[in-house]
Write a protein that holds these residues in place. Structure first.
Motif, PDB file in Angstrom:
ATOM      1  N   GLN A 157     -31.811   9.234  20.160  1.00  0.00           N
ATOM      2  CA  GLN A 157     -32.092   9.261  21.818  1.00  0.00           C
ATOM      3  C   GLN A 157     -30.833   8.332  22.288  1.00  0.00           C
ATOM      4  OE1 GLN A 157     -34.743   9.800  24.126  1.00  0.00           O
ATOM      5  NE2 GLN A 157     -35.667  10.955  22.694  1.00  0.00           N
ATOM      6  N   ALA A 158     -30.069   7.272  21.518  1.00  0.00           N
ATOM      7  CA  ALA A 158     -29.050   6.544  21.910  1.00  0.00           C
ATOM      8  C   ALA A 158     -27.864   7.005  21.970  1.00  0.00           C
ATOM      9  CB  ALA A 158     -29.237   5.173  20.684  1.00  0.00           C
ATOM     10  N   ILE A 159     -27.712   7.959  20.821  1.00  0.00           N
ATOM     11  CA  ILE A 159     -26.289   8.752  21.087  1.00  0.00           C
ATOM     12  C   ILE A 159     -26.383   9.670  22.103  1.00  0.00           C
ATOM     13  CG2 ILE A 159     -25.101  10.667  19.596  1.00  0.00           C
ATOM     14  CD1 ILE A 159     -25.207   7.629  18.243  1.00  0.00           C
ATOM     15  N   GLU A 160     -27.605  10.228  22.471  1.00  0.00           N
ATOM     16  CA  GLU A 160     -27.477  11.323  23.670  1.00  0.00           C
ATOM     17  C   GLU A 160     -27.779  10.612  24.755  1.00  0.00           C
ATOM     18  OE1 GLU A 160     -30.597  13.956  22.384  1.00  0.00           O
ATOM     19  OE2 GLU A 160     -29.396  14.838  20.730  1.00  0.00           O
ATOM     20  N   GLN A 161     -27.745   9.247  24.858  1.00  0.00           N
ATOM     21  CA  GLN A 161     -27.792   8.263  25.908  1.00  0.00           C
ATOM     22  C   GLN A 161     -29.212   8.879  26.811  1.00  0.00           C
ATOM     23  OE1 GLN A 161     -24.205   9.056  27.954  1.00  0.00           O
ATOM     24  NE2 GLN A 161     -23.383   7.136  26.819  1.00  0.00           N
ATOM     25  N   ARG A 162     -30.242   9.253  26.185  1.00  0.00           N
ATOM     26  CA  ARG A 162     -31.542   9.386  26.877  1.00  0.00           C
ATOM     27  C   ARG A 162     -32.404   8.432  27.152  1.00  0.00           C
ATOM     28  NH1 ARG A 162     -33.628  14.445  23.091  1.00  0.00           N
ATOM     29  NH2 ARG A 162     -35.338  14.077  24.781  1.00  0.00           N
ATOM     30  N   ASP A 163     -32.191   7.264  26.468  1.00  0.00           N
ATOM     31  CA  ASP A 163     -33.217   6.256  26.474  1.00  0.00           C
ATOM     32  C   ASP A 163     -32.549   4.627  26.375  1.00  0.00           C
ATOM     33  OD1 ASP A 163     -35.022   3.994  25.164  1.00  0.00           O
ATOM     34  OD2 ASP A 163     -36.493   5.248  25.927  1.00  0.00           O
ATOM     35  N   GLU A 164     -32.375   4.159  27.405  1.00  0.00           N
ATOM     36  CA  GLU A 164     -31.635   3.041  27.712  1.00  0.00           C
ATOM     37  C   GLU A 164     -32.152   1.854  26.373  1.00  0.00           C
ATOM     38  OE1 GLU A 164     -30.457  -0.313  31.046  1.00  0.00           O
ATOM     39  OE2 GLU A 164     -31.998   1.163  31.241  1.00  0.00           O
ATOM     40  N   THR A 165     -33.402   1.829  26.029  1.00  0.00           N
ATOM     41  CA  THR A 165     -33.770   0.790  25.169  1.00  0.00           C
ATOM     42  C   THR A 165     -33.282   1.356  23.820  1.00  0.00           C
ATOM     43  OG1 THR A 165     -35.699   0.588  26.614  1.00  0.00           O
ATOM     44  CG2 THR A 165     -35.826  -0.320  24.489  1.00  0.00           C
ATOM     45  N   CYS A 166     -33.156   2.486  23.381  1.00  0.00           N
ATOM     46  CA  CYS A 166     -32.680   2.861  22.265  1.00  0.00           C
ATOM     47  C   CYS A 166     -31.428   2.668  22.216  1.00  0.00           C
ATOM     48  CB  CYS A 166     -33.036   4.389  22.183  1.00  0.00           C
ATOM     49  SG  CYS A 166     -34.814   4.847  21.894  1.00  0.00           S
ATOM     50  N   GLU A 167     -30.565   2.820  23.403  1.00  0.00           N
ATOM     51  CA  GLU A 167     -29.089   2.543  23.383  1.00  0.00           C
ATOM     52  C   GLU A 167     -28.932   1.172  23.013  1.00  0.00           C
ATOM     53  OE1 GLU A 167     -26.445   4.327  26.348  1.00  0.00           O
ATOM     54  OE2 GLU A 167     -28.352   4.951  27.216  1.00  0.00           O
ATOM     55  N   HIS A 168     -29.541   0.173  23.655  1.00  0.00           N
ATOM     56  CA  HIS A 168     -29.291  -1.239  23.328  1.00  0.00           C
ATOM     57  C   HIS A 168     -29.683  -1.399  21.937  1.00  0.00           C
ATOM     58  CE1 HIS A 168     -28.865  -2.459  27.564  1.00  0.00           C
ATOM     59  NE2 HIS A 168     -29.781  -2.168  27.914  1.00  0.00           N
ATOM     60  N   THR A 169     -30.826  -0.821  21.260  1.00  0.00           N
ATOM     61  CA  THR A 169     -30.959  -1.067  19.857  1.00  0.00           C
ATOM     62  C   THR A 169     -30.012  -0.711  19.040  1.00  0.00           C
ATOM     63  OG1 THR A 169     -33.390  -0.468  20.525  1.00  0.00           O
ATOM     64  CG2 THR A 169     -32.658  -0.400  18.150  1.00  0.00           C
ATOM     65  N   ALA A 170     -29.294   0.637  19.366  1.00  0.00           N
ATOM     66  CA  ALA A 170     -28.345   0.965  18.426  1.00  0.00           C
ATOM     67  C   ALA A 170     -27.021   0.437  18.489  1.00  0.00           C
ATOM     68  CB  ALA A 170     -27.957   2.525  18.780  1.00  0.00           C
ATOM     69  N   LYS A 171     -26.696  -0.015  19.796  1.00  0.00           N
ATOM     70  CA  LYS A 171     -25.607  -0.871  19.928  1.00  0.00           C
ATOM     71  C   LYS A 171     -25.442  -2.221  19.342  1.00  0.00           C
ATOM     72  CE  LYS A 171     -24.045   1.378  24.102  1.00  0.00           C
ATOM     73  NZ  LYS A 171     -23.888   1.114  25.732  1.00  0.00           N
ATOM     74  N   MET A 172     -26.828  -2.825  19.443  1.00  0.00           N
ATOM     75  CA  MET A 172     -26.973  -4.212  18.512  1.00  0.00           C
ATOM     76  C   MET A 172     -26.765  -3.778  17.178  1.00  0.00           C
ATOM     77  SD  MET A 172     -29.816  -7.144  19.044  1.00  0.00           S
ATOM     78  CE  MET A 172     -29.145  -7.777  20.389  1.00  0.00           C
ATOM     79  N   LEU A 173     -27.369  -2.763  16.554  1.00  0.00           N
ATOM     80  CA  LEU A 173     -27.250  -2.421  15.112  1.00  0.00           C
ATOM     81  C   LEU A 173     -25.777  -2.404  14.676  1.00  0.00           C
ATOM     82  CD1 LEU A 173     -29.023  -1.292  12.656  1.00  0.00           C
ATOM     83  CD2 LEU A 173     -28.009   0.909  13.569  1.00  0.00           C
ATOM     84  N   VAL A 174     -25.170  -1.588  15.395  1.00  0.00           N
ATOM     85  CA  VAL A 174     -23.719  -1.347  15.215  1.00  0.00           C
ATOM     86  C   VAL A 174     -23.098  -2.593  15.294  1.00  0.00           C
ATOM     87  CG1 VAL A 174     -21.408  -0.170  15.949  1.00  0.00           C
ATOM     88  CG2 VAL A 174     -23.695   1.144  15.735  1.00  0.00           C
ATOM     89  N   ARG A 175     -23.263  -3.226  16.322  1.00  0.00           N
ATOM     90  CA  ARG A 175     -22.362  -4.834  16.390  1.00  0.00           C
ATOM     91  C   ARG A 175     -22.521  -5.560  15.017  1.00  0.00           C
ATOM     92  NH1 ARG A 175     -23.419  -4.580  21.913  1.00  0.00           N
ATOM     93  NH2 ARG A 175     -25.365  -5.617  21.761  1.00  0.00           N
ATOM     94  N   LEU A 176     -23.899  -5.835  14.643  1.00  0.00           N
ATOM     95  CA  LEU A 176     -24.193  -6.380  13.516  1.00  0.00           C
ATOM     96  C   LEU A 176     -23.713  -5.790  12.329  1.00  0.00           C
ATOM     97  CD1 LEU A 176     -27.949  -7.259  14.365  1.00  0.00           C
ATOM     98  CD2 LEU A 176     -26.077  -8.827  14.365  1.00  0.00           C
TER      99      LEU A 176
END
Length: 345
Positions: free
Chosen positions: A226-245
């Protein structure tokens, strides 16, 4: 005269990969992945696999396990499977069993992977030193890393670790709040609490709570997709935090091990985040190391795209002489006491 193939196994918390090999490599068509939840134990899984392959007896076996390797028996960190050498010998028919940490196996695999099994994702295309230390790390069911160096005979020596249990490095106010969430009822927040399949779910739950959004019943894979496809903003926030960490932890480990030969990423969660890792999001956080930022910028970052790469590492370790094995994990013959302490999704 030896009879029977070499069994190679990568036993993770969620999946197990198995293959049969000989001196010339892993036999075509024998590499398969199985869900651990479909079997009561490793022994039932490997027994079913050998029957499927019509193999009555293996010559040797190398088992890469998602756990610390310290003696003749191991218990997986993220699954209640106990594997001991004598029982593994009984079910496989092997006269020699060797245990290896799963990331040690990936370290041994680095030099054996072809261009189709590795993809460049960030940084310079080539390393400053082709013979320098290399490191592999990644998130799957858990998180870990290992460093690979070359000895005087240009043979690989792999240094095992348990990096998933390091303390999670957090910097921003939001990350501090996430740290508190992950540490609740645990006493601390380790790297693996965030950088793992379960970690993705927990970060997502925290993001939903923090932003006042009702969480959906997504799986780890669905959150990242969902994050990669930019279909859910909450999933995007999740994936971006994961990748930053992930980038920050990777940068810290680069400072610790100085892998001027390159950084190799692995693991199902890591592979799922490939497009984000290839972006400035990862690179900017990875290289944000103050006076040592230029050092980080010199390290090429690759992604192991082959889900069965650890099997290649098992075979490489099995074919090596004792003097070249890593210092932490391989164990020897079934009938004898230890003669040398050499050394997911």
């Amino acid at each position: 005269m030896t009879t029977g193939p070499i069994l190679v196994a990568d036993i993770g918390g969620t999946n197990t990969r198995l293959g049969l090999a000989g001196a010339n490599g892993i036999h075509k068509g024998t590499s398969h992945r199985y869900r651990n939840s479909d079997y009561t134990s490793f022994y039932s899984l490997v027994g079913a696999y050998l029957r499927q392959q019509k193999v009555e007896k293996c010559h040797k076996a190398c088992l890469a396990v998602a756990a610390p390797v310290e003696d003749d028996a191991i218990t997986l960190t993220n699954r209640d499977w106990h594997i001991d050498k004598s029982s593994a010998c009984a079910v496989t028919g092997a006269t020699e069993i060797r245990f290896l940490n799963d990331f040690e196996a990936l370290g041994f695999a680095i030099g054996r992977l072809s261009g189709g099994q590795v993809s460049h994702v960030a940084g310079p295309k080539t390393a400053t030193s082709q013979n320098g230390t290399r490191m592999v790390l990644g998130a799957g069911t858990g998180f870990n890393a290992a460093a690979m160096t070359l000895d005087a005979d240009a043979q690989p020596v792999v240094h095992a670790a348990e990096c998933g249990h390091m303390t999670l490095p957090v910097e921003t106010p939001n990350e501090l709040l996430l740290r508190d969430h992950l540490a609740r009822n645990r006493g601390r927040a380790s790297v693996e609490r965030a950088l793992s399949g379960q970690g993705v779910l927990e970060i997502y739950q925290w993001v939903c709570s923090h932003t006042g959004v009702a969480p959906q019943n997504f799986t780890t894979q669905e959150i990242i997709q969902q994050a990669i496809e930019q279909r859910d903003e909450t999933c995007e926030h999740t994936a971006k935090m994961l990748v930053r960490l992930l980038a920050r932890v990777a940068g810290d480990l680069v400072l610790a091990f100085l892998p001027v030969g390159g950084l190799y990423l692995s693991g199902g969660v890591t592979r799922a985040c490939k497009s984000l890792i290839s972006s400035d999001l990862f690179w900017d956080e990875f290289t944000a190391k103050g006076r040592q930022s230029n050092l980080l910028r010199s390290v090429p970052v690759y992604l192991m795209t082959d889900d069965h790469a650890a099997l290649e590492g098992c075979l490489a370790a099995m074919m090596m002489t004792g003097s070249h094995l890593s210092s932490s994990g391989l164990r020897g013959h079934c009938q004898n006491s230890i003669t040398s302490k050499a050394a997911g999704f």
